[in-house]
Every structure is written in structure tokens, then in C-alpha cells.
Scaffold this motif. Structure first.
Motif, PDB file in Angstrom:
ATOM      1  N   UNK A  96       0.838  -1.196   0.000  1.00 21.71           N
ATOM      2  CA  UNK A  96       0.000   0.000   0.000  1.00 21.71           C
ATOM      3  C   UNK A  96       0.877   1.251   0.000  1.00 21.71           C
ATOM      4  N   UNK A  97       0.818   2.069  -1.046  1.00 20.35           N
ATOM      5  CA  UNK A  97       1.630   3.295  -1.075  1.00 20.35           C
ATOM      6  C   UNK A  97       1.085   4.344  -0.103  1.00 20.35           C
ATOM      7  N   UNK A  98       1.865   5.380   0.203  1.00 23.40           N
ATOM      8  CA  UNK A  98       1.400   6.445   1.098  1.00 23.40           C
ATOM      9  C   UNK A  98       0.129   7.118   0.559  1.00 23.40           C
ATOM     10  N   UNK A  99      -0.730   7.520   1.498  1.00 19.85           N
ATOM     11  CA  UNK A  99      -1.960   8.279   1.190  1.00 19.85           C
ATOM     12  C   UNK A  99      -2.801   7.626   0.093  1.00 19.85           C
ATOM     13  N   UNK A 100      -2.949   6.307   0.176  1.00 19.03           N
ATOM     14  CA  UNK A 100      -3.677   5.575  -0.870  1.00 19.03           C
ATOM     15  C   UNK A 100      -5.169   5.501  -0.557  1.00 19.03           C
ATOM     16  N   UNK A 101      -5.983   5.713  -1.582  1.00 20.38           N
ATOM     17  CA  UNK A 101      -7.416   5.422  -1.501  1.00 20.38           C
ATOM     18  C   UNK A 101      -7.606   3.966  -1.934  1.00 20.38           C
ATOM     19  N   UNK A 102      -8.357   3.204  -1.151  1.00 22.80           N
ATOM     20  CA  UNK A 102      -8.534   1.784  -1.454  1.00 22.80           C
ATOM     21  C   UNK A 102     -10.011   1.453  -1.596  1.00 22.80           C
ATOM     22  N   UNK A 103     -10.259   0.360  -2.298  1.00 25.24           N
ATOM     23  CA  UNK A 103     -11.634  -0.116  -2.518  1.00 25.24           C
ATOM     24  C   UNK A 103     -11.745  -1.516  -1.922  1.00 25.24           C
ATOM     25  N   UNK A 104     -12.803  -1.740  -1.138  1.00 22.97           N
ATOM     26  CA  UNK A 104     -13.049  -3.070  -0.575  1.00 22.97           C
ATOM     27  C   UNK A 104     -14.415  -3.569  -1.030  1.00 22.97           C
ATOM     28  N   UNK A 105     -14.421  -4.777  -1.554  1.00 20.54           N
ATOM     29  CA  UNK A 105     -15.672  -5.472  -1.855  1.00 20.54           C
ATOM     30  C   UNK A 105     -15.906  -6.492  -0.743  1.00 20.54           C
ATOM     31  N   UNK A 106     -17.058  -6.412  -0.112  1.00 21.45           N
ATOM     32  CA  UNK A 106     -17.325  -7.202   1.095  1.00 21.45           C
ATOM     33  C   UNK A 106     -18.684  -7.878   0.986  1.00 21.45           C
ATOM     34  N   UNK A 107     -18.732  -9.153   1.363  1.00 18.37           N
ATOM     35  CA  UNK A 107     -19.999  -9.882   1.467  1.00 18.37           C
ATOM     36  C   UNK A 107     -20.118 -10.448   2.876  1.00 18.37           C
ATOM     37  N   UNK A 108     -21.224 -10.130   3.538  1.00 18.58           N
ATOM     38  CA  UNK A 108     -21.463 -10.666   4.884  1.00 18.58           C
ATOM     39  C   UNK A 108     -22.204 -11.993   4.745  1.00 18.58           C
ATOM     40  N   UNK A 109     -21.512 -13.090   5.021  1.00 18.57           N
ATOM     41  CA  UNK A 109     -22.128 -14.418   4.932  1.00 18.57           C
ATOM     42  C   UNK A 109     -23.025 -14.676   6.135  1.00 18.57           C
ATOM     43  N   UNK A 110     -22.560 -14.271   7.289  1.00 19.17           N
ATOM     44  CA  UNK A 110     -23.321 -14.459   8.526  1.00 19.17           C
ATOM     45  C   UNK A 110     -22.630 -13.641   9.605  1.00 19.17           C
ATOM     46  N   UNK A 111     -23.325 -13.377  10.694  1.00 18.47           N
ATOM     47  CA  UNK A 111     -22.682 -12.676  11.796  1.00 18.47           C
ATOM     48  C   UNK A 111     -23.380 -13.032  13.103  1.00 18.47           C
ATOM     49  N   UNK A 112     -22.691 -12.775  14.171  1.00 19.35           N
ATOM     50  CA  UNK A 112     -23.232 -13.025  15.505  1.00 19.35           C
ATOM     51  C   UNK A 112     -22.766 -11.910  16.423  1.00 19.35           C
ATOM     52  N   UNK A 113     -23.712 -11.294  17.121  1.00 18.79           N
ATOM     53  CA  UNK A 113     -23.376 -10.213  18.041  1.00 18.79           C
ATOM     54  C   UNK A 113     -22.992 -10.820  19.390  1.00 18.79           C
ATOM     55  N   UNK A 114     -21.690 -10.836  19.665  1.00 19.96           N
ATOM     56  CA  UNK A 114     -21.196 -11.480  20.885  1.00 19.96           C
ATOM     57  C   UNK A 114     -20.743 -10.464  21.940  1.00 19.96           C
TER      58      UNK A 114
END
Length: 263
Positions: A68-86
Motif C-alpha cells: 500500500x503506497x502512502x496516502x492511498x485510496x482503497x476499494x473493498x468489496x465485502x460480502x457478509x455471509x453471517x454474523x453473531x453479536x457477541x
């Protein structure tokens, strides 16, 4: 699932999409990127999102060399398969025994249910020892003194689910003695519970205790006469018992043949 990209690049600098079964990741521990933490908390189960993180929400002015270079803008593709509030469960288990004892019943039951759900997730992933430990952890906090019959019923209902899960998990771990013990504890709460009777019958069959197995399975069948699994287990029991008797007969014949030869 997630993949992170630099702007104008098609190859991710990090991803877990090549894994058939991505593991559990905990916010604040396994996921520490500010943008991801904020973004994930806006998502629902099954949702697929694309986030654009400016440096302040990503890797800052320094970046993360060499990827990752300095001051980089990044893109994340995310899929939530499942979650649990612990969060509440984590807080509860950090308390002393005295502090835990002061928790209201409904909150304790909620913590136990969260641990059970964690166990169920681990069971589905075939992490059986970890699942067993989660179920036991949940069971350990249910030794409560109820103030009414209604509270006792709530505690028993929570215990029953955990005992049935433990019995099944021990069966999958090829430890029928423990499976039987937890099945019998479940029957102490509900003597007509078909699942508990079935688990006990399975455990006894594994231990070649055929008469006990027949007793448990027959009781389960009387409660659920058209249950496919129960009926199949009774057929399996009959076959195992028949094979056992044939082997006993063969052994006796060989013994008598040996005696006759000696005579």
C-alpha cells in the motif's frame, strides 16, 4: 468474504475469496481497518457492498509498504455471509463470578443462547471439539436459582437445547459414553423428548448395548412413530443384533467342534 484493491488495479492486494469456508473474524481484533469496521456495521446478512476508503479510513499517510503506497485510496468489496453479536457475551465472561451472579436471568439466557449459536456455527464447520466447548461454556452459566416455576421452565428449555447438542456432538466425536450421559441429562428435564431418546439409543448401539438401545429407540418411536431416522436406527439395530447373534453362534459351534475333536 472480502477483497481489497488499490484504485485502478484489478488484482486485489488482500482477499479471502479463494477459501471455500472463510473463518470467523472479530471486529476490533481480526478486523481493525477503520473503514471496514464502520462499513460492516451498516451491513445485513447476505449483503454485498463496495466501499471506497480515503486514507483516513484506510492505511493513512504512511500506507503499508510494499503493498500500500502512502496516502492511498482503497476499494473493498465485502460480502457478509453471517454474523453473531457477541458483545454482551464477551462482557459477561470477563466479569467475576460474583458479578455474573448479579446479572438478570434474561441476560444470562441471552448469553447462553449466543454461545449456543457460536457452537452451532462451529458444528456446521465440523470444528466439533470447539463446538463442544462452546456448548459446555453456555451450560456452565445455567446453574441458576429460579424465583418461580416460569423461570425454571426458561432455564430448563435453554439447558435442554445444549444437552441435546452436546449429545449429538459427542456422537460425531465417536464418544458414545459421553453422548449417552448428556442424552440422559436431557431426559431428566423432559422424559418424553424424542431427540434425547434417539441420541441415547444411538449411543447404546455404538457401545453394542443392544437391549438398552432397543428400549430407548422403541420409546422414541412410540412418541414419533413415523420418524424416518428413528425407524432406520431400529432397522440398523436389528441388523447389528442379528450379526452379533450369528457370530456368537459361530463361536459356540467352533468351541463344541474343538471339544468333540479333543474327545
Amino acid at each position: 468474504k472480502f477483497s481489497g484493491y488499490l484504485e485502478d488495479q484489478h488484482k486485489p492486494f488482500c482477499t479471502n475469496c479463494y477459501s471455500k469456508s472463510p473463518g470467523l473474524m472479530k471486529l476490533g481484533k481480526d478486523i481493525t481497518l477503520l473503514g471496514l469496521e464502520v462499513g460492516l456495521l451498516t451491513m445485513k446478512k447476505g449483503e454485498l457492498s463496495r466501499f471506497v476508503f480515503t486514507p483516513g479510513y484506510a492505511y493513512g499517510q504512511r500506507g503499508c509498504p510494499p503493498l500500500i503506497p502512502p496516502s492511498a485510496t482503497v476499494i473493498f468489496e465485502v460480502e457478509v455471509l453471517d454474523f453473531l453479536d457477541s458483545a454482551e457475551s464477551d462482557t459477561f465472561f470477563e466479569l467475576t463470578a460474583e458479578q455474573q451472579a448479579e446479572f438478570p436471568l434474561q441476560k444470562v439466557l441471552k448469553v447462553a443462547d449466543t454461545e449456543r449459536q457460536f457452537g452451532n456455527y462451529l458444528y456446521r464447520k465440523r470444528h466439533l471439539d470447539d463446538a463442544k466447548d462452546r456448548y459446555k461454556k453456555a451450560l456452565s452459566i445455567l446453574g441458576l436459582s429460579p424465583s418461580s416455576e416460569a423461570e425454571q421452565r426458561q432455564i430448563n428449555a435453554s439447558k435442554l437445547l445444549l444437552l441435546l447438542n452436546l449429545s449429538l456432538t459427542y456422537l460425531k466425536l465417536d464418544r458414545p459414553t459421553q453422548a449417552l450421559a448428556y442424552g440422559e441429562k436431557a431426559l431428566e428435564i423432559d422424559q418424553r423428548n424424542a431427540k434425547a431418546l434417539f441420541r441415547c439409543g444411538q449411543a447404546c448401539l455404538c457401545m453394542t448395548e443392544y437391549e438398552k438401545a432397543r428400549d430407548f429407540l422403541a420409546r422414541a418411536q412410540r412418541i414419533q412413530p413415523f420418524n424416518h431416522d428413528i425407524n432406520n436406527e431400529l432397522k440398523k439395530l436389528a441388523s447389528c443384533y442379528r450379526d452379533y447373534m450369528n457370530k456368537e453362534k459361530e463361536m459356540c459351534c467352533r468351541m463344541f467342534a474343538s471339544l468333540n475333536t479333543s474327545a
